[in-house]
Design an enzyme around this catalytic site. Structure first.
Site, short mmCIF file in Angstrom:
data_model
loop_
_atom_site.label_atom_id
_atom_site.label_comp_id
_atom_site.label_asym_id
_atom_site.label_seq_id
_atom_site.Cartn_x
_atom_site.Cartn_y
_atom_site.Cartn_z
N CYS A 54 -8.33 22.65 -44.47
CA CYS A 54 -9.39 21.80 -44.17
C CYS A 54 -10.27 22.39 -43.24
O CYS A 54 -9.80 22.97 -42.38
CB CYS A 54 -8.97 20.52 -43.61
SG CYS A 54 -9.80 19.40 -43.13
N CYS A 58 -8.93 19.38 -35.96
CA CYS A 58 -8.04 18.50 -35.33
C CYS A 58 -6.74 19.04 -34.88
O CYS A 58 -6.00 19.60 -35.60
CB CYS A 58 -7.74 17.26 -36.53
SG CYS A 58 -9.22 16.78 -37.34
N CYS A 61 -3.16 19.04 -36.51
CA CYS A 61 -2.94 18.88 -38.10
C CYS A 61 -2.74 20.25 -38.57
O CYS A 61 -3.45 21.03 -38.42
CB CYS A 61 -4.37 18.21 -38.68
SG CYS A 61 -4.35 17.98 -40.16
N CYS A 98 -0.69 5.25 -50.53
CA CYS A 98 -1.63 6.04 -49.99
C CYS A 98 -1.85 7.48 -50.31
O CYS A 98 -1.09 8.11 -50.28
CB CYS A 98 -1.21 5.73 -48.40
SG CYS A 98 -0.78 4.09 -48.24
N CYS A 130 -4.31 2.82 -51.26
CA CYS A 130 -5.11 3.17 -49.90
C CYS A 130 -5.47 4.71 -50.06
O CYS A 130 -4.90 5.45 -50.70
CB CYS A 130 -4.36 2.95 -48.86
SG CYS A 130 -5.12 3.42 -47.01
N CYS A 190 -7.85 0.59 -42.32
CA CYS A 190 -6.53 1.16 -41.72
C CYS A 190 -7.02 1.96 -40.65
O CYS A 190 -7.58 2.96 -41.29
CB CYS A 190 -5.75 1.54 -42.92
SG CYS A 190 -4.33 2.36 -42.29
N ARG A 262 1.82 -0.34 -38.62
CA ARG A 262 2.74 0.60 -39.37
C ARG A 262 3.30 1.47 -38.42
O ARG A 262 2.46 2.36 -37.88
CB ARG A 262 1.62 1.28 -40.20
CG ARG A 262 2.58 1.95 -41.28
CD ARG A 262 1.74 2.30 -42.47
NE ARG A 262 1.27 1.16 -43.10
CZ ARG A 262 -0.06 0.86 -43.47
NH1 ARG A 262 -0.95 1.65 -43.04
NH2 ARG A 262 -0.54 -0.13 -44.19
N1 SAM Z 1 -8.90 14.40 -43.45
C1 SAM Z 1 -8.84 12.87 -43.36
C2 SAM Z 1 -9.04 12.37 -41.81
O1 SAM Z 1 -8.54 13.26 -41.08
O2 SAM Z 1 -9.45 11.35 -41.67
C3 SAM Z 1 -7.54 12.22 -44.04
C4 SAM Z 1 -6.08 12.77 -43.61
S1 SAM Z 1 -5.62 12.92 -42.17
C5 SAM Z 1 -4.13 14.02 -42.11
C6 SAM Z 1 -4.89 11.45 -41.57
C7 SAM Z 1 -4.45 11.01 -40.40
O3 SAM Z 1 -2.98 11.59 -40.00
C8 SAM Z 1 -5.02 11.84 -39.13
O4 SAM Z 1 -6.18 10.91 -39.02
C9 SAM Z 1 -3.80 11.66 -38.00
O5 SAM Z 1 -3.98 10.31 -37.54
C10 SAM Z 1 -2.64 11.63 -38.80
N2 SAM Z 1 -1.95 13.05 -38.59
C11 SAM Z 1 -2.21 14.07 -39.01
N3 SAM Z 1 -1.39 15.28 -38.51
C12 SAM Z 1 -0.53 14.51 -37.76
C13 SAM Z 1 0.59 14.73 -36.93
N4 SAM Z 1 1.05 16.23 -36.99
N5 SAM Z 1 1.34 13.78 -36.35
C14 SAM Z 1 0.87 12.62 -36.25
N6 SAM Z 1 -0.24 12.33 -37.10
C15 SAM Z 1 -0.80 13.05 -37.57
FE1 SF4 Z 2 -8.78 17.87 -41.92
FE2 SF4 Z 2 -6.48 17.30 -40.83
FE3 SF4 Z 2 -8.54 16.71 -39.37
FE4 SF4 Z 2 -8.09 15.30 -41.45
S1 SF4 Z 2 -6.62 15.21 -39.85
S2 SF4 Z 2 -9.80 16.02 -41.06
S3 SF4 Z 2 -7.08 16.73 -42.91
S4 SF4 Z 2 -7.79 19.00 -39.92
#
Ligand code: SAM
Ligand code: SF4
Ligand code: DTB
Length: 340
Positions: A54, A58, A61, A98, A130, A190, A262
């Protein structure tokens, strides 16, 4: 009659969050029982339909291409692959499926069309569908609505103030705009966040106040505890104290009385007692299945065992098409792993 809306201030949210724990739990139970079956939990299964690489940064992530988490990137799965997982999730007792994609935004084109087919297929199985695909345009939100999407996940993740410490490649305002587009298209929102990233209690309640002041309030609010994945900038964050999760669930329940709360990532670190406290606090939905997107989740057998032992039932979402109200039914008699 329209219900009176309450505009939450951060100070009000803080006062609730900081109540003595037993008082907080009692108040949350009162709100929970007035709005939901008290013994029912919705089972939602997650699937990563496009994994890793990606462009976003973040910090939490593992799927960001900018970090060094050990992860094999995967292209968008085929519709058949996704529907076979959805069918297994349904057989195991899930009522919501989801689908998450590691995208900054959903681009126009064949991949988006493929996701629309997945949504139609999941709905045809009789499951709620979802998606979480990143930012959307108005047109895309409308196309997803037309395909029958039940809900769109787009988390605020934290407070506006703390957000910049965690993500620099897109803004909080952009997050709010996507949420508004989803809502305007008639799709349930959500939206929730993560605790344990180094934010303060003030950041946590500010995020809840922003969510609670959305009009309408989100249909569901995921509360995630950070899964500190090696190779991500937050790899060394200490684990969240389970009682802090209980507090977040209870505060969310009081401020968002009708939303599904959730209990999301981080459940593998919670013992049974802590999970039950979260349910008492008003959490009424979990991710069900051995995997979240890329990290682990409790076994299906363990979850069913806990819920059965506590005498809990599976929450069945309302079906506006059939005019059927929200209800509950016994847990599935035999566990079939959605991951099988
Ligand atoms: N890329 C899209 C986005 O960022 O909206 C969708 C997928 S993203 C992985 C969905 C959510 O997963 C993120 O907004 C975050 O809140 C949660 N998430 C991702 N990595 C995580 C982690 N290591 N621990 C807890 N929550 C996590
Ligand atoms: Fe990409 Fe992860 Fe951020 Fe979603 S949360 S935009 S998958 S880096
Ligand atoms: C949400 O709030 N939590 C889920 C879902 N929405 C998409 C994702 C949790 C991801 C945890 C890290 C992983 O498994 O990659």
């Amino acid at each position: 009659m329209t219900e009176l809306r309450h505009d939450w201030t951060v100070a009000e949210a803080r006062a609730i969050h900081d109540l003595p724990l037993l008082e907080l739990l009692f108040r949350a139970q009162e709100v929970h029982r007035a709005n939901h079956p008290p013994d029912a939990v919705q089972l939602c299964t997650l699937l990563s339909i496009k994994t890793g690489a990606c462009s976003e940064d973040c910090a939490y992530c593992p799927q960001s291409g900018r970090h060094d988490a050990e992860l094999e990137p995967e292209r968008l799965l085929s519709v058949d692959e996704v529907l076979s997982k959805a069918k297994k999730a349904k057989d195991a007792g899930a009522t919501r499926f989801c689908m998450g994609a590691a995208w900054r935004d959903a681009r126009k084109g064949p991949q988006f069309e493929q996701v629309l087919d997945m949504v139609r297929g999941v709905r045809a199985l009789g499951l709620e569908a979802c998606c979480t695909l990143g930012m959307l345009t108005d047109e895309q939100a409308e196309a997803l609505a037309e395909a029958g999407l039940s809900a769109y996940n787009h988390n605020l993740d934290s407070s506006k103030e703390f957000y910049g410490e965690i993500i620099t490649t897109r803004t909080y305002q952009e997050r709010l705009e996507t949420i508004q587009r989803v809502s305007q298209a008639g799709i349930s929102v959500c939206s929730g966040g993560i605790i344990g990233m180094g934010e303060t209690d003030g950041d946590r309640v500010a995020m809840l106040a922003t969510l609670a002041n959305l009009d309408p309030q989100p249909e569901s609010v995921p509360i995630n505890a950070l899964v500190a994945v090696p190779g991500t900038p937050l790899e060394d964050q200490p684990p969240v104290d389970p009682l802090e999760l209980v507090r977040m669930c209870a505060t969310a329940r009081i401020m968002l009385p009708k939303s599904m709360v959730r209990l999301s990532a981080g459940r593998t670190r919670l013992n049974r007692e802590a999970q039950l406290l979260c349910f008492m606090a008003g959490a009424n939905s979990i991710f069900y299945g051995e995997k979240l997107l890329t990290t682990g989740n409790p076994d299906v057998e363990a979850d069913l065992g806990l819920l059965r032992e506590a005498g809990m039932r599976a929450l069945i979402p309302e079906d506006p098409a059939k005019g059927a109200p929200k209800g509950a039914e016994p847990l599935p008699p035999r566990a079939v792993s959605p991951a099988e």
